[in-house]
Design a protein around this motif. Structure first.
Motif, mmCIF file in Angstrom:
data_model
loop_
_atom_site.group_PDB
_atom_site.id
_atom_site.type_symbol
_atom_site.label_atom_id
_atom_site.label_comp_id
_atom_site.label_asym_id
_atom_site.label_seq_id
_atom_site.Cartn_x
_atom_site.Cartn_y
_atom_site.Cartn_z
ATOM 1 N N SER A 73 -59.183 77.355 18.624
ATOM 2 C CA SER A 73 -58.913 78.237 17.493
ATOM 3 C C SER A 73 -58.032 77.567 16.450
ATOM 4 O O SER A 73 -57.195 76.715 16.771
ATOM 5 C CB SER A 73 -58.257 79.539 17.969
ATOM 6 N N ASP A 74 -58.223 77.967 15.199
ATOM 7 C CA ASP A 74 -57.433 77.420 14.099
ATOM 8 C C ASP A 74 -56.019 77.993 14.121
ATOM 9 O O ASP A 74 -55.713 78.952 14.834
ATOM 10 C CB ASP A 74 -58.094 77.760 12.759
ATOM 11 N N GLY A 75 -55.181 77.418 13.252
ATOM 12 C CA GLY A 75 -53.820 77.925 13.093
ATOM 13 C C GLY A 75 -52.792 77.046 13.773
ATOM 14 O O GLY A 75 -53.112 76.146 14.543
ATOM 15 N N ASP A 76 -51.535 77.330 13.494
ATOM 16 C CA ASP A 76 -50.397 76.590 14.049
ATOM 17 C C ASP A 76 -49.696 77.469 15.072
ATOM 18 O O ASP A 76 -49.216 78.557 14.747
ATOM 19 C CB ASP A 76 -49.446 76.211 12.906
ATOM 20 N N PHE A 77 -49.624 76.999 16.318
ATOM 21 C CA PHE A 77 -48.991 77.785 17.379
ATOM 22 C C PHE A 77 -47.555 78.147 17.018
ATOM 23 O O PHE A 77 -47.061 79.228 17.381
ATOM 24 C CB PHE A 77 -49.018 77.002 18.690
ATOM 25 N N ALA A 78 -46.868 77.273 16.295
ATOM 26 C CA ALA A 78 -45.467 77.526 15.946
ATOM 27 C C ALA A 78 -45.309 78.778 15.085
ATOM 28 O O ALA A 78 -44.233 79.385 15.063
ATOM 29 C CB ALA A 78 -44.881 76.317 15.222
ATOM 30 N N ASN A 79 -46.368 79.157 14.379
ATOM 31 C CA ASN A 79 -46.280 80.328 13.504
ATOM 32 C C ASN A 79 -46.734 81.611 14.184
ATOM 33 O O ASN A 79 -46.799 82.660 13.551
ATOM 34 C CB ASN A 79 -47.135 80.102 12.254
ATOM 35 N N THR A 80 -47.051 81.539 15.473
ATOM 36 C CA THR A 80 -47.525 82.726 16.183
ATOM 37 C C THR A 80 -46.395 83.383 16.959
ATOM 38 O O THR A 80 -45.316 82.810 17.141
ATOM 39 C CB THR A 80 -48.660 82.364 17.148
ATOM 40 N N ASN A 81 -46.653 84.579 17.434
ATOM 41 C CA ASN A 81 -45.724 85.291 18.297
ATOM 42 C C ASN A 81 -46.496 86.335 19.091
ATOM 43 O O ASN A 81 -47.730 86.390 19.022
ATOM 44 C CB ASN A 81 -44.586 85.936 17.481
ATOM 45 N N PHE A 82 -45.792 87.146 19.846
ATOM 46 C CA PHE A 82 -46.467 88.146 20.672
ATOM 47 C C PHE A 82 -47.214 89.157 19.806
ATOM 48 O O PHE A 82 -48.341 89.559 20.136
ATOM 49 C CB PHE A 82 -45.456 88.856 21.570
ATOM 50 N N SER A 83 -46.622 89.559 18.700
ATOM 51 C CA SER A 83 -47.283 90.508 17.803
ATOM 52 C C SER A 83 -48.598 89.947 17.273
ATOM 53 O O SER A 83 -49.600 90.660 17.178
ATOM 54 C CB SER A 83 -46.364 90.869 16.633
ATOM 55 N N SER A 84 -48.609 88.649 16.937
ATOM 56 C CA SER A 84 -49.853 88.049 16.436
ATOM 57 C C SER A 84 -50.892 87.956 17.549
ATOM 58 O O SER A 84 -52.099 88.062 17.293
ATOM 59 C CB SER A 84 -49.580 86.668 15.829
ATOM 60 N N ASN A 85 -50.433 87.768 18.802
ATOM 61 C CA ASN A 85 -51.374 87.773 19.929
ATOM 62 C C ASN A 85 -52.060 89.124 20.060
ATOM 63 O O ASN A 85 -53.264 89.206 20.326
ATOM 64 C CB ASN A 85 -50.651 87.433 21.230
ATOM 65 N N VAL A 86 -51.296 90.178 19.906
ATOM 66 C CA VAL A 86 -51.873 91.528 19.974
ATOM 67 C C VAL A 86 -52.889 91.710 18.847
ATOM 68 O O VAL A 86 -53.988 92.256 19.054
ATOM 69 C CB VAL A 86 -50.767 92.603 19.910
ATOM 70 N N GLN A 87 -52.561 91.225 17.661
ATOM 71 C CA GLN A 87 -53.493 91.330 16.539
ATOM 72 C C GLN A 87 -54.762 90.503 16.796
ATOM 73 O O GLN A 87 -55.867 90.914 16.421
ATOM 74 C CB GLN A 87 -52.813 90.863 15.244
ATOM 75 N N ASP A 88 -54.603 89.351 17.457
ATOM 76 C CA ASP A 88 -55.776 88.552 17.813
ATOM 77 C C ASP A 88 -56.680 89.318 18.774
ATOM 78 O O ASP A 88 -57.915 89.261 18.678
ATOM 79 C CB ASP A 88 -55.346 87.235 18.468
ATOM 80 N N LEU A 89 -56.084 90.022 19.722
ATOM 81 C CA LEU A 89 -56.865 90.839 20.649
ATOM 82 C C LEU A 89 -57.654 91.916 19.910
ATOM 83 O O LEU A 89 -58.834 92.154 20.206
ATOM 84 C CB LEU A 89 -55.939 91.493 21.676
ATOM 85 N N LEU A 90 -57.019 92.554 18.952
ATOM 86 C CA LEU A 90 -57.695 93.591 18.177
ATOM 87 C C LEU A 90 -58.844 92.992 17.369
ATOM 88 O O LEU A 90 -59.915 93.606 17.234
ATOM 89 C CB LEU A 90 -56.698 94.287 17.247
ATOM 90 N N LEU A 173 -40.386 83.558 16.969
ATOM 91 C CA LEU A 173 -40.974 83.909 18.257
ATOM 92 C C LEU A 173 -39.960 84.629 19.133
ATOM 93 O O LEU A 173 -40.262 85.664 19.739
ATOM 94 C CB LEU A 173 -41.489 82.650 18.962
ATOM 95 N N LEU A 174 -38.723 84.085 19.191
ATOM 96 C CA LEU A 174 -37.661 84.749 19.956
ATOM 97 C C LEU A 174 -37.373 86.134 19.408
ATOM 98 O O LEU A 174 -37.233 87.110 20.154
ATOM 99 C CB LEU A 174 -36.388 83.910 19.917
ATOM 100 N N ASP A 175 -37.279 86.227 18.094
ATOM 101 C CA ASP A 175 -36.973 87.520 17.474
ATOM 102 C C ASP A 175 -38.060 88.544 17.776
ATOM 103 O O ASP A 175 -37.772 89.717 18.037
ATOM 104 C CB ASP A 175 -36.832 87.353 15.955
ATOM 105 N N ASP A 176 -39.307 88.096 17.751
ATOM 106 C CA ASP A 176 -40.419 89.015 18.006
ATOM 107 C C ASP A 176 -40.431 89.462 19.463
ATOM 108 O O ASP A 176 -40.666 90.638 19.754
ATOM 109 C CB ASP A 176 -41.734 88.331 17.647
ATOM 110 N N LEU A 177 -40.187 88.528 20.394
ATOM 111 C CA LEU A 177 -40.169 88.890 21.807
ATOM 112 C C LEU A 177 -39.100 89.926 22.108
ATOM 113 O O LEU A 177 -39.288 90.807 22.950
ATOM 114 C CB LEU A 177 -39.934 87.635 22.663
ATOM 115 N N ALA A 178 -37.970 89.819 21.409
ATOM 116 C CA ALA A 178 -36.871 90.768 21.640
ATOM 117 C C ALA A 178 -37.271 92.200 21.297
ATOM 118 O O ALA A 178 -36.698 93.157 21.825
ATOM 119 C CB ALA A 178 -35.655 90.348 20.820
#
Length: 416
Positions: A73-90, A173-178
């Motif tokens: 998949s495209d994109g930079d892993f450093a710019n992702t977080n858990f919220s973006s993973n949920v959006q990817d699932l959707l 990423l840390l901020d989002d996980l919190a």
């Protein structure tokens, strides 16, 4: 069974790549499932591929895909977080709904399990949710990043090591996980829930499974994966999950009887030490089989293929790279060399203009394989030099250097 490559955009318009495992022709598709892989893994991790194939054999078409910045998949892993993973699932669920049928079943492994628990309430089509070795909340992952916390706070980004791979992450990423430290959303799941977990899991403690189970309302079930590791490395563990998952899901998904019938399999029998290649279509798609494994070979779409598997030259390079990596690792173990990780990158080149300008006058190699090795660890200059020498001694390297005689003949037909 067949495998369909799917591409679809994420929330930022970047292309995500997935594989839809579909049942064999004799088994109709009963329902569709969506599989979320573990943190920093890919859709091709053994547990995801084995469970998806086993589900397909039992009538459940299963889509697994690479989250943004991982795998194909495209994109930079450093710019992702858990919220973006949920959006990817959707986004993956929307792709299934547009091209086939909305998913009725969500399956998540490790952090993917936490993601499906968060995504399910936003997908009306989902009737059942399954977690495998999953934490109750995404914030559980924070302990993996603890060593980089200081650098993240000071510089905003850092490099971390998970398993044998390195990833660059940012403080976001840390901020989002919190934000995902509360399991209360599981109480409002309102879907049938099945929790798989091993009491021997050293990555995600089984106490996390207890938190999920206690937070959820009925109908809910728990199955202990006795003696399994976190990654379900043993094939038997992955197949057990698939078999029991289908049996459990039948109550909630209205599966027909065909879903429980054992698959007789479509792979040909291959003798030990041999491989078999069969035609799957009349273009480029081929089935690759050994005694215990099966894979696909194909060609890129640019040359008329379906791009459902590596090309023959890709497979050749993979064989050499895998052998090189294995040889270096085993040598480092024997010699006590502090080797953390090995990455091997290979490229095949054929340069007729430069390499074959005087082919009639002398024997000239026109094919060249360029192999670049990236090693990580506390290594001396002498150790690094020695490992480079050892890389050229791997069995596949020696076979290619020996220019082996290839004997081609027809299979003898006993009927004549």
């Amino acid at each position: 069974m067949s495998r369909i490559k799917l591409e679809f955009p994420n929330a930022d318009g970047q292309t995500l790549v997935g594989l839809l495992e579909t049942p064999p022709e004799r088994v109709p598709v009963a329902r569709y499932a969506l599989f979320a892989h573990c943190f920093t893994c890919s859709k091709d991790v053994a547990a995801a591929s084995r469970i998806s194939r086993a589900l397909a054999a039992r009538g459940i078409a299963s889509l697994r895909f690479d989250f943004t910045g991982l795998g194909n998949s495209d994109g930079d892993f450093a710019n992702t977080n858990f919220s973006s993973n949920v959006q990817d699932l959707l986004a993956a669920a929307r792709k299934l709904e547009q091209d086939f049928e909305a998913p009725a079943l969500l399956i998540g492994h490790s952090l993917g399990g936490a993601a499906v628990l968060a995504a399910a309430p936003q997908l009306p089509s989902v009737e059942a949710v399954v977690t495998i070795a999953a934490p109750a909340t995404a914030s559980h992952v924070q302990h993996l990043l603890s060593g980089a916390r200081g650098q993240l706070e000071d510089e905003g980004e850092a490099e971390i090591k998970i398993g044998l791979r390195r990833f660059r992450i940012k403080k976001q990423l840390l901020d989002d996980l919190a934000r995902y430290g509360d399991a209360d959303h599981i109480r409002h799941l309102n879907r049938a829930l099945l929790v798989f977990h091993s009491p021997l899991d050293t990555i995600v403690d089984i106490a996390e499974a207890a938190k999920i189970y206690q937070a959820a309302r009925h109908p809910k079930s728990f199955i202990s994966l006795d003696n399994a590791d976190h990654m379900l490395s043993n094939r038997e563990d992955a197949e057990y999950v698939a078999e029991t998952l289908v049996a459990w899901a039948s109550r909630y998904l209205g599966l027909g009887r065909h879903a429980f019938e054992p698959s007789t399999g479509t792979a040909p029998k291959v003798a030990s030490g041999e491989v078999m290649v069969t035609e799957i279509d009349t273009n480029f798609l081929r089935g690759l089989y050994t005694e215990h494994h099966q894979w696909l070979a194909d060609e890129p779409a640019a040359v008329g293929g379906s791009d459902l598997g590596p090309s023959p030259y890709d497979l050749l390079l993979m064989a050499l790279g895998a052998c090189t990596s294995m040889t270096l690792r085993q040598y480092a173990k024997r010699k006590g060399i502090d080797l953390d990780d090995v990455e091997v990158m290979l490229r095949h080149e054929r340069n007729y203009a430069n390499d074959c300008g005087d082919c009639e006058a002398k024997l000239t190699k026109v094919d060249r394989i360029v192999q670049r090795i990236n090693i990580h660890g506390n290594l001396s200059v002498a150790e690094r030099a020695r490992l480079l020498e050892i890389a050229e001694r791997c069995p596949v390297h020696r076979t290619l250097d020996a220019m082996p005689l290839i004997e081609t003949r027809y299979v003898e037909d006993d009927s004549h």
